[in-house]
Design an enzyme around this catalytic site. Structure first.
Site, PDB file in Angstrom:
ATOM      1  N   ASP A  11      16.411 -48.008  43.865  1.00 22.32           N
ATOM      2  CA  ASP A  11      16.367 -46.966  42.836  1.00 22.32           C
ATOM      3  C   ASP A  11      17.114 -47.519  41.617  1.00 22.32           C
ATOM      4  O   ASP A  11      18.335 -47.521  41.559  1.00 22.32           O
ATOM      5  CB  ASP A  11      17.009 -45.672  43.346  1.00 22.32           C
TER       6      ASP A  11
ATOM      7  N   TYR B  50      22.744 -40.933  44.196  1.00 26.93           N
ATOM      8  CA  TYR B  50      21.940 -39.818  43.718  1.00 26.93           C
ATOM      9  C   TYR B  50      20.560 -40.339  43.389  1.00 26.93           C
ATOM     10  O   TYR B  50      20.426 -41.359  42.695  1.00 26.93           O
ATOM     11  CB  TYR B  50      22.605 -39.219  42.464  1.00 26.93           C
TER      12      TYR B  50
ATOM     13  N   LYS C 291      15.236 -43.843  32.739  1.00 28.00           N
ATOM     14  CA  LYS C 291      16.261 -44.008  31.703  1.00 28.00           C
ATOM     15  C   LYS C 291      15.996 -45.124  30.681  1.00 28.00           C
ATOM     16  O   LYS C 291      15.255 -44.917  29.728  1.00 28.00           O
ATOM     17  CB  LYS C 291      17.601 -44.192  32.388  1.00 28.00           C
TER      18      LYS C 291
HETATM   19  C1  LIG Z   1      19.859 -43.495  40.430  1.00 31.00           C
HETATM   20  C2  LIG Z   1      19.160 -42.270  39.950  1.00 31.00           C
HETATM   21  N1  LIG Z   1      17.970 -41.929  40.476  1.00 31.00           N
HETATM   22  C3  LIG Z   1      17.290 -40.858  40.047  1.00 31.00           C
HETATM   23  C4  LIG Z   1      17.785 -40.040  39.062  1.00 31.00           C
HETATM   24  C5  LIG Z   1      17.009 -38.858  38.581  1.00 31.00           C
HETATM   25  O1  LIG Z   1      16.475 -39.120  37.315  1.00 31.00           O
HETATM   26  P1  LIG Z   1      16.048 -37.919  36.349  1.00 31.00           P
HETATM   27  O2  LIG Z   1      17.301 -37.234  35.915  1.00 31.00           O
HETATM   28  O3  LIG Z   1      15.312 -38.606  35.233  1.00 31.00           O
HETATM   29  O4  LIG Z   1      15.152 -37.028  37.134  1.00 31.00           O
HETATM   30  C6  LIG Z   1      19.025 -40.354  38.478  1.00 31.00           C
HETATM   31  C7  LIG Z   1      19.591 -39.530  37.400  1.00 31.00           C
HETATM   32  O5  LIG Z   1      20.694 -39.694  36.956  1.00 31.00           O
HETATM   33  C8  LIG Z   1      19.729 -41.493  38.940  1.00 31.00           C
HETATM   34  O6  LIG Z   1      20.933 -41.832  38.435  1.00 31.00           O
END
Ligand SMILES: Cc1ncc(COP(=O)(O)O)c(C=O)c1O
Length: 438
Positions: free
Chosen positions: A246, A143, A274
């Protein structure tokens, strides 16, 4: 039996009257009887609207690395915001934060933003602008936020919608994505060397980037096989593809320098969010000089009114300062190891086949199988229902993991040895209770 107390129930009814399904993010909706309303958090605990305390292992889906309302971070934010929050100019705080990130993560340049979704969206545009190519590879069960391009074959997908591993289908996770978008997205099964190589050999001239969560933080923390991330690095170097880690979940959590540090591989671009701000909204896109310098006023856009705002920036400076000066990750890992080992022993004792996946600061458990899953499809060989039953028993007893086995157990520094022991005792009771009913 519902996990909502009386006050929670009535507040949730009010929430539903003004927000679709009573939540501000679909992932928080667990059904009308099982969606909680949380009033406050402190350290390793959260309290719901009925005053019930939980040891929190969801930690807001991962950002809380130190603890809820961590005093040193709160204080730094309180002090900073006395002097204003956005100026549409660079602030000394932004410089200090970006210096820290470059040092800790061995990156050359950083741009700040606010959420993981923004960070990955900008990273994709940078990679396309840098290469002049339009497609990108991502992996099933990963994700990368809410942007249209990434909302295919994520951790929310049904495994039966993914097609054959020889020619995977992009399975959309939402209505509302224009039909044309799918042509730019290539989903591959994770840890499959052959698929990765053959896809790149066939299409490299069209591929701008590989986006990868180095550990599957949205699919039970499935680990990369030895050599898999190295293979990506090698192929990206050979074919001029931008490797994007990511690290929205792994960053500042699995090591001070995130997955790049943990696996000793430098990506070309990295996205953080995060744990960077211990729960305050702040994110970053970082990476190598030549790729990051594709960003150019008037030529390649990156912007945002709140990028580098004082609130998130102050929180991140305080968080990273603590990470750099205290043994935060080491302590978390000791406690995480105790939980991983203890859970394994309890499940063995109960005769439940299982595999404990991931790393101590964000680990998963897949029940019903002994074989470690290597990709998102493997994950579904496990018994998600039994896991959910155990999780609901835990929540009733005051320990709060996510009810979905795909979401890892997150640990924070405020979690004590006593909390670990209490969790193990409650886990033991919960496994017995769930097994009894299953
Ligand atoms: C690996 C990863 N990338 C991107 C995101 C998106 O982040 P946000 O919820 O701060 O938009 C998440 C959210 O859980 C994530 O786990």
């Amino acid at each position: 039996m519902s996990i909502q107390g009386t006050k929670t129930k009535s507040l949730f009814q009010k929430a539903k009257a003004v927000m679709p399904h009573g939540v501000n993010s679909n992932f928080r909706y667990w059904g009308d009887d099982d969606t909680l309303v949380i009033s406050r958090g402190e350290g390793a605990y959260v309290w719901d609207a009925d005053g019930k305390r939980y040891i929190d292992y969801r930690l807001g889906f991962g950002p809380i690395i130190l603890g809820h309302a961590y005093p040193a971070v709160v204080k730094r934010v309180q002090e900073a915001i006395q002097e204003g929050t956005v100026f549409a100019w660079t602030t000394p705080g932004e410089i200090e934060l970006c210096e820290r990130i470059t040092r800790m993560c061995k990156v050359d340049k950083v741009r700040l933003t606010n959420t993981g979704t923004e960070a990955t969206m900008h990273a994709l545009r940078i990679a396309r602008a840098y290469t002049g190519r339009e497609k990108f590879i991502k992996f099933e069960g990963q994700y990368h936020g809410m942007a249209d391009y990434f909302m295919f074959s994520t951790a929310s997908s049904n495994p039966s919608s993914l097609g054959s591993t020889r020619s995977p289908i992009n399975s959309p996770n939402t209505s509302g994505i224009p039909k044309g978008i799918t042509q730019y997205v290539i989903n591959l099964p994770f840890n499959n060397f052959e698929r990765l190589e053959s896809t790149i050999h066939a299409q490299w001239g069209d591929i701008a980037a590989i986006f990868v969560e180095p550990i599957l933080g949205n699919a039970a923390s499935i680990m990369p096989l030895p050599g898999y991330l190295e293979k990506m690095r090698e192929l990206c170097d050979k074919y001029g593809i931008v490797l994007v880690f990511d690290e929205v979940k792994t960053g500042f959590r699995i090591a001070n320098g995130g997955a790049q540090d943990y696996f000793n591989i430098q990506a070309d671009l990295v996205t953080y969010a995060k744990s960077l701000g211990n729960g305050f909204p702040i994110a970053a896109i970082a990476g190598k000089e030549d790729v990051m310098m594709t960003i150019q006023p008037g030529a390649m856009a990156h912007g945002g009114t709140y990028s580098g705002n004082v609130v998130g920036t102050a929180a991140a400076i305080a968080t990273l300062e603590i990470l750099e000066t205290e043994p935060i990750i080491k302590t978390i890992n000791q406690r995480g190891n105790a939980l991983m080992t203890g859970f394994g022993e309890i499940l063995t004792e109960a005769g439940i086949p299982h595999t404990v996946t991931g790393v101590p600061s964000m680990f998963g458990m897949v029940l019903g199988i002994e074989q470690e899953p290597h990709d998102f499809r493997d994950y579904f060989k496990g018994d998600g229902e039994l896991y959910e039953e155990i999780a609901m028993e835990l929540i009733h007893r005051g320990v709060q993991p996510d009810a979905d086995a795909r979401e890892p157990w997150f640990l924070c520094y405020a979690l004590s040895d006593d909390d670990v022991n209490e969790t193990l005792n409650i886990f033991n009771d919960s496994v017995k209770a769930a097994k009894h009913q299953h």
